[in-house]
Design an enzyme around this catalytic site. Structure first.
Site, PDB file in Angstrom:
ATOM      1  N   ARG A  14       0.853  -1.186   0.000  1.00  0.00           N
ATOM      2  CA  ARG A  14       0.000   0.000   0.000  1.00  0.00           C
ATOM      3  C   ARG A  14       0.892   1.239   0.000  1.00  0.00           C
ATOM      4  NH1 ARG A  14      -3.615  -2.580  -1.589  1.00  0.00           N
ATOM      5  NH2 ARG A  14      -5.535  -3.149  -0.520  1.00  0.00           N
TER       6      ARG A  14
ATOM      7  N   HIS B  12      -0.903   0.596  -9.817  1.00  0.00           N
ATOM      8  CA  HIS B  12      -1.654  -0.331  -8.934  1.00  0.00           C
ATOM      9  C   HIS B  12      -2.312  -1.469  -9.737  1.00  0.00           C
ATOM     10  CE1 HIS B  12      -3.760  -0.596  -4.750  1.00  0.00           C
ATOM     11  NE2 HIS B  12      -3.591  -1.798  -5.287  1.00  0.00           N
TER      12      HIS B  12
HETATM   13  C1  GLV Z   1      -5.212  -4.908  -4.157  1.00  0.00           C
HETATM   14  O1  GLV Z   1      -4.595  -3.940  -3.879  1.00  0.00           O
HETATM   15  C2  GLV Z   1      -5.839  -5.808  -3.225  1.00  0.00           C
HETATM   16  O2  GLV Z   1      -5.873  -5.531  -2.011  1.00  0.00           O
HETATM   17  O3  GLV Z   1      -6.334  -6.851  -3.686  1.00  0.00           O
END
Ligand code: GLV
Length: 306
Positions: A221, A269
């Site tokens: 994160r 991401h």
């Molecule tokens: C992606 O970031 C997830 O938590 O699956």
């Protein structure tokens, strides 16, 4: 009973299609068009508006659309008796491991260096491989798979986590042994869950303990990383580069310094995006278990935060 899908800004159609094929009778309501909140027994979430779940008086299960649950646990208004589950699936793990392996190989075989050389028509055969010992922070389903696959490729792997672990297959360091862990590795992968304890863990003090020239890969994160401290660590040579998939603000603002920094490889991401076809059966199984009053799969420990 109905399932509420709450994922503002994310198109839920792929999920709806798969869920309908698995159970054509299940009633689905999609936020913000939830006309019968009292019917909602299952909430399937990604970045829901805080406080929203209190509107569902008959809620029995909360499921994350992904592996992470930090976006759910930050909502203090959620009734502590409602079970929260997360997605753990082979496809998600496979994608994450592939991404991390790509990052490790990119560092080890120095692809960015040869791309630069190509632009300048430079033929430089010196130091074709960099030595690598990989440190994996967070050795749950994802981190463990990363270790297994890298070990299979004959890379040395070392694990780190906030809790003590006995009889772990690989060398493992716990929280108090962070300096020893960082001294023993030169590629650091962050796969920790985001909790109050792990937020901002990748900070100046952390980088100062790294083996000089360490390569960082953050696929957990954005809030694990203090972004200014990363730039400083790169300037000081504590880090030689970084590969990032997650950021404190997503999408990353156009004015952010990371965009123009050649030392930072970036992706938006996408390291491991949940695949509805692969993950929906798990949601359906949990709905069945809730109906039958049975224990659910992949239950989150709210105290631990993952
Ligand atoms: C992606 O970031 C997830 O938590 O699956």
């Amino acid at each position: 009973m109905s399932l509420a899908i709450i994922s503002p800004g994310k198109n839920p159609n792929a999920w709806i299609n798969v869920i309908r094929t698995l159970d054509p009778t299940l009633k689905i309501q999609v936020y913000p068009d939830i006309s019968n909140p009292e019917e909602v027994e299952i909430a399937f979430l990604w970045q829901h508006p805080e406080g929203l779940l209190a509107k569902f008086p008959n809620l029995k299960l909360i499921s994350s659309m992904g592996a992470g649950v930090d976006h759910i646990l930050r909502d203090q208004s959620i009734d502590s008796k409602i079970p929260i589950v997360r997605i753990v699936d082979e496809k998600l793990t496979w994608s994450m491991t592939n991404y991390v392996v790509m990052g490790v190989l990119n560092y080890h075989r120095q692809l960015p260096r040869y791309q630069k050389d190509k632009l300048r028509k430079v033929w430089d055969m010196s130091t074709p491989e960099l030595e690598v010992t990989v440190g994996v922070m967070g050795v749950g389903a994802l981190g463990y798979d990363v270790m297994e696959k890298l070990a299979m490729m004959d890379f040395s792997v070392v694990g780190f986590g906030f809790s003590e672990k006995k009889d772990f297959k690989y060398p493992y360091y716990s929280k108090s042994e962070l300096p020893e862990f960082l001294k023993s590795v030169n590629v650091v992968i962050c796969l920790l869950p985001l909790t109050a304890a792990t937020e901002n863990v990748l900070n100046e003090a952390f980088f100062s303990k790294c083996t000089p020239g360490t390569y960082l890969i953050n696929v957990a994160r954005g809030k694990h990383l203090v972004e200014e401290d990363l730039i400083q660590a790169l300037d000081q040579g504590q880090l030689s580069g970084a590969m990032l998939d997650v950021y404190r603000t997503e999408p990353l603002p156009e004015t952010h310094p990371f965009w123009d920094d050649p030392r930072i490889t970036m992706t938006p991401h996408i390291a491991s995006v949940t695949n509805p076809k692969a993950a929906a059966p798990q949601l359906m199984e949990n709905i069945k278990r809730i109906k039958e009053n049975r224990e659910v799969l992949n239950l989150v420990d709210r105290i631990k935060g993952y």
